[in-house]
Design an enzyme around this catalytic site. Structure first.
Site, PDB file in Angstrom:
ATOM      1  N   SER A 178      17.349  -6.451   7.233  1.00  0.00           N
ATOM      2  CA  SER A 178      16.250  -5.642   7.424  1.00  0.00           C
ATOM      3  C   SER A 178      16.008  -4.569   8.804  1.00  0.00           C
ATOM      4  O   SER A 178      15.183  -3.840   8.494  1.00  0.00           O
ATOM      5  CB  SER A 178      14.871  -6.483   7.290  1.00  0.00           C
ATOM      6  N   LEU A 179      16.692  -5.095   9.594  1.00  0.00           N
ATOM      7  CA  LEU A 179      16.666  -4.223  10.770  1.00  0.00           C
ATOM      8  C   LEU A 179      17.392  -2.960  10.647  1.00  0.00           C
ATOM      9  O   LEU A 179      16.985  -1.849  11.192  1.00  0.00           O
ATOM     10  CB  LEU A 179      17.597  -5.056  11.979  1.00  0.00           C
ATOM     11  N   ARG A 187      20.833 -18.529  -0.376  1.00  0.00           N
ATOM     12  CA  ARG A 187      19.440 -18.674  -0.763  1.00  0.00           C
ATOM     13  C   ARG A 187      18.993 -18.350  -2.278  1.00  0.00           C
ATOM     14  O   ARG A 187      18.282 -19.461  -2.979  1.00  0.00           O
ATOM     15  CB  ARG A 187      18.767 -17.507  -0.124  1.00  0.00           C
ATOM     16  N   ASP A 233       0.893  -1.162   0.145  1.00  0.00           N
ATOM     17  CA  ASP A 233       0.286   0.032  -0.067  1.00  0.00           C
ATOM     18  C   ASP A 233       0.891   1.228   0.065  1.00  0.00           C
ATOM     19  O   ASP A 233       0.442   2.128  -0.806  1.00  0.00           O
ATOM     20  CB  ASP A 233      -1.024   0.126   1.243  1.00  0.00           C
ATOM     21  N   GLU A 281      10.879  -2.242   5.085  1.00  0.00           N
ATOM     22  CA  GLU A 281      10.911  -2.996   4.123  1.00  0.00           C
ATOM     23  C   GLU A 281      10.256  -2.333   2.781  1.00  0.00           C
ATOM     24  O   GLU A 281      10.463  -2.523   1.466  1.00  0.00           O
ATOM     25  CB  GLU A 281      10.093  -4.251   4.361  1.00  0.00           C
TER      26      GLU A 281
HETATM   27  C1  LIG Z   1       8.702 -15.231   8.261  1.00  0.00           C
HETATM   28  C2  LIG Z   1       9.660 -14.392   8.478  1.00  0.00           C
HETATM   29  C3  LIG Z   1      10.738 -14.488   8.975  1.00  0.00           C
HETATM   30  C4  LIG Z   1      11.804 -13.266   8.996  1.00  0.00           C
HETATM   31  N1  LIG Z   1      13.005 -13.291   9.585  1.00  0.00           N
HETATM   32  C5  LIG Z   1      13.892 -12.231   9.625  1.00  0.00           C
HETATM   33  C6  LIG Z   1      15.136 -12.368  10.462  1.00  0.00           C
HETATM   34  O1  LIG Z   1      15.437 -13.293  10.771  1.00  0.00           O
HETATM   35  N2  LIG Z   1      15.770 -11.127  10.223  1.00  0.00           N
HETATM   36  C7  LIG Z   1      15.258 -10.097   9.703  1.00  0.00           C
HETATM   37  O2  LIG Z   1      16.172  -9.040   9.943  1.00  0.00           O
HETATM   38  N3  LIG Z   1      14.379 -10.022   9.065  1.00  0.00           N
HETATM   39  C8  LIG Z   1      13.393 -10.877   9.001  1.00  0.00           C
HETATM   40  N4  LIG Z   1      12.304 -11.028   8.191  1.00  0.00           N
HETATM   41  C9  LIG Z   1      11.811  -9.731   7.451  1.00  0.00           C
HETATM   42  C10 LIG Z   1      11.588  -8.457   8.501  1.00  0.00           C
HETATM   43  O3  LIG Z   1      10.436  -9.198   9.628  1.00  0.00           O
HETATM   44  C11 LIG Z   1      10.679  -7.382   7.996  1.00  0.00           C
HETATM   45  O4  LIG Z   1      11.421  -6.890   7.093  1.00  0.00           O
HETATM   46  C12 LIG Z   1      10.503  -6.546   8.953  1.00  0.00           C
HETATM   47  O5  LIG Z   1       9.503  -6.717   9.804  1.00  0.00           O
HETATM   48  C13 LIG Z   1       9.405  -5.278   7.940  1.00  0.00           C
HETATM   49  O6  LIG Z   1       9.276  -4.137   9.087  1.00  0.00           O
HETATM   50  P1  LIG Z   1       8.415  -2.981   8.567  1.00  0.00           P
HETATM   51  O7  LIG Z   1       8.184  -2.198   9.926  1.00  0.00           O
HETATM   52  O8  LIG Z   1       9.231  -2.490   7.477  1.00  0.00           O
HETATM   53  O9  LIG Z   1       7.110  -3.488   8.096  1.00  0.00           O
HETATM   54  P2  LIG Z   1       5.987  -4.459   8.770  1.00  0.00           P
HETATM   55  O10 LIG Z   1       6.468  -4.942   9.943  1.00  0.00           O
HETATM   56  O11 LIG Z   1       5.585  -5.464   7.913  1.00  0.00           O
HETATM   57  O12 LIG Z   1       4.783  -3.403   9.202  1.00  0.00           O
HETATM   58  C14 LIG Z   1       4.057  -2.766   8.299  1.00  0.00           C
HETATM   59  C15 LIG Z   1       2.853  -1.995   8.830  1.00  0.00           C
HETATM   60  O13 LIG Z   1       2.189  -1.242   8.307  1.00  0.00           O
HETATM   61  C16 LIG Z   1       0.833  -1.378   8.393  1.00  0.00           C
HETATM   62  N5  LIG Z   1       0.211  -1.048   6.928  1.00  0.00           N
HETATM   63  C17 LIG Z   1       0.479  -1.460   5.733  1.00  0.00           C
HETATM   64  N6  LIG Z   1      -0.437  -1.095   4.668  1.00  0.00           N
HETATM   65  C18 LIG Z   1      -1.166  -0.137   5.421  1.00  0.00           C
HETATM   66  C19 LIG Z   1      -1.974   0.949   5.123  1.00  0.00           C
HETATM   67  N7  LIG Z   1      -2.494   1.168   3.871  1.00  0.00           N
HETATM   68  N8  LIG Z   1      -2.794   1.668   6.083  1.00  0.00           N
HETATM   69  C20 LIG Z   1      -2.357   1.667   7.423  1.00  0.00           C
HETATM   70  N9  LIG Z   1      -1.404   0.813   7.796  1.00  0.00           N
HETATM   71  C21 LIG Z   1      -0.860   0.043   6.799  1.00  0.00           C
HETATM   72  C22 LIG Z   1       0.887  -2.937   8.385  1.00  0.00           C
HETATM   73  O14 LIG Z   1      -0.289  -3.264   9.100  1.00  0.00           O
HETATM   74  C23 LIG Z   1       1.740  -3.124   9.478  1.00  0.00           C
HETATM   75  O15 LIG Z   1       1.621  -2.864  10.733  1.00  0.00           O
HETATM   76  C24 LIG Z   1      11.391 -12.045   8.181  1.00  0.00           C
HETATM   77  C25 LIG Z   1      10.197 -11.810   7.788  1.00  0.00           C
HETATM   78  C26 LIG Z   1       9.201 -12.962   7.866  1.00  0.00           C
HETATM   79  C27 LIG Z   1       7.978 -12.939   7.089  1.00  0.00           C
END
Ligand SMILES: Cc1cc2nc3c(=O)[nH]c(=O)nc-3n(C[C@H](O)[C@H](O)[C@H](O)COP(=O)(O)OP(=O)(O)OC[C@H]3O[C@@H](n4cnc5c(N)ncnc54)[C@H](O)[C@@H]3O)c2cc1C
Length: 379
Positions: free
Chosen positions: A258-259, A157, A89, A242
Site C-alpha cells: 500500500s506504500l 492470508r 467517498d 487505497e
Molecule cells: C490496521 C491496519 C494495518 C495496516 N497495516 C499496514 C501495513 O503494515 N503495511 C501497509 O503497507 N499497509 C498497511 N495498512 C494499509 C494502509 O494503512 C492503508 O492502505 C493506507 O493508510 C491508505 O492510505 P491513503 O492515504 O490511501 O488513505 P487514508 O490513510 O485512509 O486517508 C484517506 C483520507 O481521506 C479522507 N477522506 C475520505 N473521504 C473524504 C471526503 N469525502 N472528504 C474529505 N476527506 C475525505 C479521510 O478523512 C482520510 O484522511 C493497514 C491498514 C490498517 C487499517
C-alpha cells in the site's frame, strides 16, 4: 533488494507526521480539518468541489486538477480493520464523474481480526503470532488447517481466511481462536507487547487464554483506475493510495504494497500536474451547486442494511446464490439515495458512498464469477 521500506514499526505514522509538518510550512496550501467533499462536477477548466465544514458551511472550491486520496471502503462491512472514514467517498465521486472503477471486488480479508463482536473497528492479531507458532482452533478447540493447506497456520492470508469460512460452515459456528498458550509466557509478552496490552484491556490474557478471532475486511486492491502517473480516464482527475487501482496488486496484496500506491503514485501525480499546469491560464469556471437546507435528513438504518447485505453476499467468499438478489437490494438503496432530495450532510454523503461502492463490488463479483464459469466450461 528489500521490498519494504520502514521506519521502526511506525512507518505510517512517520510518513504522515513528516508530511503534515512539511505541508504546514507551505504558504500556498490551506488545510481544512473535518471537512468533507460532498460532490464534484467537471467544468471546462477543471472541477468544482462542494465541501462541507463541521460548522455547517458549504464552500465551492474550483480547481484545474483534482487528486483523490480518500482511502478504502472498509465501512461497507460489519467486520473491518478500517477506521470510520473508509466509506469510499472518493471512489463514489469519481464513479459519478464517469471515471473507470476497476476490480472493486478485489478485497483482502485478514484471517485473524480480534473478534470481540462489540466494536466495529477490529484490531489485528498479526501474522507474526502465527509465525511464532500459535495454533488456529475451531469452536471445539481443535486445529483444522491440516484439512485445508500443507502450510497449516502459515498459509497466506486468503488461504487461511477461506479455510476459516469453510470450517465455519462445517461446524456451524463462527467461534475461532488463536492459541499461543503453549509458548513461554515471558517470551509471548516480550514478543507481542502491543497485542498483549490490547488484549488485556479487552479481558484476555494471551499467555493463558485462547484469543477469539475471525476474518475481517482489511484492504481494497481495486479502485479508481489510474495509469502509472495516477491519471484517471477523466481529464485532470488523479487518484492515489487505497482508493486507486494502480495495478500493483492482483487479487491479493503483499504486506506493505500500500506504500507504493500511496507514496509513489502521489509523487508521480504531483510531477505530472506540475508540468501540465505551466500551460494553463485564464479564469476558472465554477459550477453552481444547489443546496436545499429544508430537505429531510436520510432515514436511519441504511448503512446497517448495506453492511448486512455485504456480510451476506460477499464476505471472504462471494455467495453465488445471494449475490443477484442482494445486488438488486443494494441497487434500490443506491437509487433511493441518489434520486431523492435529502439534506447534504456527512450522513448522506457516507450512506450514498457505501451503497454505491457496495453496488459496484457486487456487480464486479458477479461478472468475475460468470467469467470464471465460462473459462471453466471452455476448458
Ligand atoms: C490496521 C491496519 C494495518 C495496516 N497495516 C499496514 C501495513 O503494515 N503495511 C501497509 O503497507 N499497509 C498497511 N495498512 C494499509 C494502509 O494503512 C492503508 O492502505 C493506507 O493508510 C491508505 O492510505 P491513503 O492515504 O490511501 O488513505 P487514508 O490513510 O485512509 O486517508 C484517506 C483520507 O481521506 C479522507 N477522506 C475520505 N473521504 C473524504 C471526503 N469525502 N472528504 C474529505 N476527506 C475525505 C479521510 O478523512 C482520510 O484522511 C493497514 C491498514 C490498517 C487499517
Amino acid at each position: 533488494m528489500n521490498r519494504i521500506f520502514h521506519h521502526a514499526d511506525t512507518t505510517g505514522s512517520e510518513i504522515e507526521t513528516t508530511l503534515l509538518r512539511n505541508v504546514q510550512k507551505l504558504d500556498n496550501v490551506e488545510i481544512l480539518e473535518n471537512a468533507i467533499m460532498c460532490d464534484a462536477k467537471k467544468t471546462k477548466t477543471g472541477f468544482s468541489i462542494l465541501v462541507l465544514t463541521d460548522d455547517g458551511t458549504y464552500t465551492t472550491y474550483n480547481c484545474r486538477y483534482a487528486v483523490f486520496a480518500t482511502g478504502g471502503i472498509g465501512r461497507v462491512y460489519e467486520y473491518t480493520t478500517n477506521s470510520a472514514i473508509a466509506t469510499g467517498d472518493g471512489i463514489t465521486t469519481a464513479y459519478e464523474l464517469g471515471a473507470e472503477i476497476k476490480n472493486l471486488s478485489y478485497i483482502q480479508f485478514h484471517p485473524t481480526g480480534f473478534n470481540n463482536k462489540h466494536t466495529r473497528e477490529t484490531f489485528l492479531i498479526s501474522e507474526s503470532v502465527r509465525g511464532e507458532g500459535a495454533y488456529l482452533k475451531n469452536c471445539n478447540g481443535e486445529r483444522f488447517m491440516q484439512n485445508y493447506d500443507d502450510r497449516l497456520e502459515l498459509a497466506p492470508r486468503d488461504v487461511v481466511s477461506h479455510a476459516i469460512m469453510a470450517e465455519a460452515k462445517k461446524t456451524g459456528s463462527d467461534k475461532f481462536y488463536l492459541d499461543i498458550t503453549h509458548k513461554d509466557p515471558e517470551f509471548v509478552k516480550n514478543r507481542f507487547p502491543m497485542i498483549n496490552e490490547k488484549l488485556l484491556e479487552a479481558g484476555y490474557d494471551m499467555t493463558k487464554d485462547m484469543i477469539p478471532i475471525f476474518p475481517c475486511h482489511h484492504y481494497l486492491m481495486g479502485g479508481i483506475n489510474v495509469d502509472t502517473y495516477a491519471r484517471t480516464n477523466i481529464d485532470r482527475l488523479y487518484a492515489c493510495g487505497e482508493c486507486s487501482h494502480t495495478g500493483v496488486h492482483g487479487n491479493n496484496r503483499l504486506a506493505s504494497n500500500s506504500l507504493l500506491e500511496a507514496l509513489v503514485f502521489s509523487r508521480r501525480a504531483a510531477g505530472d500536474i506540475n508540468e501540465k499546469i505551466k500551460s494553463d491560464n485564464g479564469e476558472l469556471e465554477t459550477y453552481d451547486f444547489k443546496i436545499d437546507n429544508d430537505a429531510p435528513h436520510i432515514p436511519h438504518g441504511i448503512r446497517t442494511e448495506v453492511r448486512d447485505i455485504m456480510q451476506r453476499a460477499y464476505f471472504v467468499i462471494p455467495d453465488k446464490e445471494a449475490l443477484p438478489p442482494d445486488l438488486k437490494e443494494v441497487t434500490k438503496l443506491k437509487n433511493f439515495l441518489c434520486d431523492g432530495n435529502f439534506k447534504i450532510d456527512r450522513d448522506y454523503v457516507e450512506a450514498k458512498s457505501l451503497t454505491t461502492v457496495a453496488y459496484i463490488v457486487l456487480k464486479d463479483a458477479i461478472e468475475k464469477l460468470d467469467a470464471k464459469e465460462k473459462t471453466e466450461e471452455n476448458k
